[in-house]
Write a protein that holds these residues in place. Structure first.
Motif, PDB file in Angstrom:
ATOM      1  N   ALA A   4      19.368  58.218  11.348  1.00  0.00           N
ATOM      2  CA  ALA A   4      20.437  57.693  10.488  1.00  0.00           C
ATOM      3  C   ALA A   4      19.859  57.134   9.189  1.00  0.00           C
ATOM      4  O   ALA A   4      20.394  57.403   8.098  1.00  0.00           O
ATOM      5  CB  ALA A   4      21.222  56.617  11.239  1.00  0.00           C
ATOM      6  N   PHE A   5      18.774  56.388   9.285  1.00  0.00           N
ATOM      7  CA  PHE A   5      18.160  55.854   8.059  1.00  0.00           C
ATOM      8  C   PHE A   5      17.587  56.976   7.196  1.00  0.00           C
ATOM      9  O   PHE A   5      17.622  56.889   5.966  1.00  0.00           O
ATOM     10  CB  PHE A   5      17.082  54.833   8.393  1.00  0.00           C
ATOM     11  CG  PHE A   5      17.639  53.483   8.723  1.00  0.00           C
ATOM     12  CD1 PHE A   5      18.440  52.806   7.830  1.00  0.00           C
ATOM     13  CD2 PHE A   5      17.367  52.906   9.948  1.00  0.00           C
ATOM     14  CE1 PHE A   5      18.972  51.562   8.139  1.00  0.00           C
ATOM     15  CE2 PHE A   5      17.888  51.662  10.273  1.00  0.00           C
ATOM     16  CZ  PHE A   5      18.694  50.992   9.369  1.00  0.00           C
ATOM     17  N   VAL A  56      27.695  54.080  12.364  1.00  0.00           N
ATOM     18  CA  VAL A  56      26.834  54.713  11.360  1.00  0.00           C
ATOM     19  C   VAL A  56      27.118  56.210  11.277  1.00  0.00           C
ATOM     20  O   VAL A  56      27.061  56.796  10.187  1.00  0.00           O
ATOM     21  CB  VAL A  56      25.341  54.418  11.633  1.00  0.00           C
ATOM     22  CG1 VAL A  56      24.793  55.231  12.781  1.00  0.00           C
ATOM     23  CG2 VAL A  56      24.528  54.671  10.381  1.00  0.00           C
ATOM     24  N   ASN A  57      27.480  56.829  12.400  1.00  0.00           N
ATOM     25  CA  ASN A  57      27.797  58.255  12.381  1.00  0.00           C
ATOM     26  C   ASN A  57      29.075  58.524  11.575  1.00  0.00           C
ATOM     27  O   ASN A  57      29.134  59.484  10.805  1.00  0.00           O
ATOM     28  CB  ASN A  57      27.938  58.782  13.812  1.00  0.00           C
ATOM     29  CG  ASN A  57      27.960  60.288  13.855  1.00  0.00           C
ATOM     30  OD1 ASN A  57      27.294  60.946  13.063  1.00  0.00           O
ATOM     31  ND2 ASN A  57      28.734  60.831  14.765  1.00  0.00           N
ATOM     32  N   SER A 100      26.919  51.016  18.002  1.00  0.00           N
ATOM     33  CA  SER A 100      26.258  50.932  16.690  1.00  0.00           C
ATOM     34  C   SER A 100      26.097  52.325  16.089  1.00  0.00           C
ATOM     35  O   SER A 100      26.245  52.511  14.880  1.00  0.00           O
ATOM     36  CB  SER A 100      24.910  50.227  16.813  1.00  0.00           C
ATOM     37  OG  SER A 100      24.005  51.009  17.560  1.00  0.00           O
ATOM     38  N   GLY A 101      25.837  53.310  16.938  1.00  0.00           N
ATOM     39  CA  GLY A 101      25.690  54.675  16.455  1.00  0.00           C
ATOM     40  C   GLY A 101      27.005  55.288  16.002  1.00  0.00           C
ATOM     41  O   GLY A 101      27.031  56.080  15.058  1.00  0.00           O
ATOM     42  N   MET A 151      17.794  57.596  17.180  1.00  0.00           N
ATOM     43  CA  MET A 151      19.101  57.701  16.527  1.00  0.00           C
ATOM     44  C   MET A 151      19.108  56.938  15.202  1.00  0.00           C
ATOM     45  O   MET A 151      19.539  57.460  14.163  1.00  0.00           O
ATOM     46  CB  MET A 151      20.183  57.153  17.463  1.00  0.00           C
ATOM     47  CG  MET A 151      21.575  57.149  16.872  1.00  0.00           C
ATOM     48  SD  MET A 151      22.778  56.468  18.023  1.00  0.00           S
ATOM     49  CE  MET A 151      22.277  54.762  18.108  1.00  0.00           C
ATOM     50  N   TRP A 152      18.600  55.721  15.207  1.00  0.00           N
ATOM     51  CA  TRP A 152      18.605  54.919  13.980  1.00  0.00           C
ATOM     52  C   TRP A 152      17.588  55.434  12.964  1.00  0.00           C
ATOM     53  O   TRP A 152      17.802  55.340  11.762  1.00  0.00           O
ATOM     54  CB  TRP A 152      18.381  53.444  14.308  1.00  0.00           C
ATOM     55  CG  TRP A 152      19.691  52.823  14.670  1.00  0.00           C
ATOM     56  CD1 TRP A 152      20.169  52.594  15.932  1.00  0.00           C
ATOM     57  CD2 TRP A 152      20.720  52.429  13.766  1.00  0.00           C
ATOM     58  NE1 TRP A 152      21.430  52.067  15.846  1.00  0.00           N
ATOM     59  CE2 TRP A 152      21.791  51.942  14.533  1.00  0.00           C
ATOM     60  CE3 TRP A 152      20.837  52.427  12.385  1.00  0.00           C
ATOM     61  CZ2 TRP A 152      22.956  51.474  13.957  1.00  0.00           C
ATOM     62  CZ3 TRP A 152      22.004  51.953  11.813  1.00  0.00           C
ATOM     63  CH2 TRP A 152      23.041  51.485  12.603  1.00  0.00           C
ATOM     64  N   THR A 153      16.484  56.002  13.440  1.00  0.00           N
ATOM     65  CA  THR A 153      15.528  56.597  12.512  1.00  0.00           C
ATOM     66  C   THR A 153      16.175  57.764  11.771  1.00  0.00           C
ATOM     67  O   THR A 153      16.045  57.888  10.548  1.00  0.00           O
ATOM     68  CB  THR A 153      14.270  57.058  13.269  1.00  0.00           C
ATOM     69  OG1 THR A 153      13.676  55.922  13.910  1.00  0.00           O
ATOM     70  CG2 THR A 153      13.264  57.700  12.335  1.00  0.00           C
ATOM     71  N   ILE A 161      22.362  63.218  15.626  1.00  0.00           N
ATOM     72  CA  ILE A 161      22.789  61.811  15.656  1.00  0.00           C
ATOM     73  C   ILE A 161      24.036  61.675  16.531  1.00  0.00           C
ATOM     74  O   ILE A 161      24.114  60.779  17.383  1.00  0.00           O
ATOM     75  CB  ILE A 161      23.048  61.287  14.227  1.00  0.00           C
ATOM     76  CG1 ILE A 161      21.741  61.221  13.441  1.00  0.00           C
ATOM     77  CG2 ILE A 161      23.718  59.924  14.266  1.00  0.00           C
ATOM     78  CD1 ILE A 161      21.915  60.952  11.956  1.00  0.00           C
ATOM     79  N   ALA A 178      24.227  50.420  22.080  1.00  0.00           N
ATOM     80  CA  ALA A 178      23.555  51.444  21.265  1.00  0.00           C
ATOM     81  C   ALA A 178      24.557  52.481  20.771  1.00  0.00           C
ATOM     82  O   ALA A 178      24.526  52.883  19.600  1.00  0.00           O
ATOM     83  CB  ALA A 178      22.445  52.108  22.072  1.00  0.00           C
ATOM     84  N   THR A 218      17.815  55.000  21.136  1.00  0.00           N
ATOM     85  CA  THR A 218      18.379  54.194  20.050  1.00  0.00           C
ATOM     86  C   THR A 218      17.454  54.200  18.837  1.00  0.00           C
ATOM     87  O   THR A 218      17.912  54.327  17.694  1.00  0.00           O
ATOM     88  CB  THR A 218      18.605  52.749  20.534  1.00  0.00           C
ATOM     89  OG1 THR A 218      19.407  52.780  21.713  1.00  0.00           O
ATOM     90  CG2 THR A 218      19.288  51.919  19.478  1.00  0.00           C
TER      91      THR A 218
END
Length: 175
Positions: free
Chosen positions: A36-37, A152-153, A148-149, A32-34, A91, A145, A29
């Motif tokens: 995405a940001f 954002v994806n 949320s992904g 993945m968020w790193t 991602i 997780a 997670t």
């Protein structure tokens, strides 16, 4: 400061209840968020510089109507597309892996429950509860997780498609 320490202790207790897969789900997670940001940061900042540099290079060409110019334009669109879609597949893969890791936690937790049942004949409810928590908490964590992904994806895919189309439309062939 005490509130932060309490929150950190609660997170550690939650991680322990979920078993050995929880750190892996947390790491997936985080990655993945790193990523995405990083994509969001690229779209909101560095992309404009890359687009402007390519547009300047295209506009400095003396002719833009020949077959050769058309091939150069296609190459520039392809290079920009590579930059725009960088890490997007990773991602999406991490979004798909998170629930699978949760499912693996379910399987290992259920194996622990069945092991307790086989060894004690179902008489040790406390050990069975530990196995059930190791079966359900990673599943929940993996699904949260992944959800949320997914959002954002989808946002990043739409943004990437829009930026890619916009760049291609700015490389005009008419003058």
């Amino acid at each position: 400061m005490q509130a932060i320490m309490d929150a950190f202790a609660a997170i550690l207790a939650f991680m322990e209840l979920g078993g050995f897969l929880m750190p892996w789900i947390a790491a997936l997670t985080f990655v993945m968020w790193t990523l995405a940001f990083e994509r969001i940061w690229y779209f909101k900042g560095a992309l404009k510089g890359d687009v402007q540099k390519s547009l300047d290079q295209w506009e400095s060409r003396p002719e833009r109507k020949s077959w050769y110019a058309h091939q150069i334009r296609q190459g520039m669109v392809s290079k920009m597309s590579d930059k725009i879609y960088q890490n997007m597949d990773l991602i999406a893969a991490l979004v798909a892996i998170c629930p699978l890791m949760g499912l693996l936690g379910t399987v290992t937790g259920m194996i622990e429950v069945f092991s307790v049942l086989a060894n004690t004949g179902g008489g040790d409810a406390k050990q069975m509860a530990g196995g059930v928590s190791k079966a359900t908490i990673p599943t929940m964590a993996g699904m949260v997780a992944a959800l949320s992904g997914v959002f954002v994806n989808i946002y990043l895919e739409r943004l990437a498609q829009s930026e890619n189309r916009l760049f291609a439309s700015h490389l005009t062939m008419d003058h």
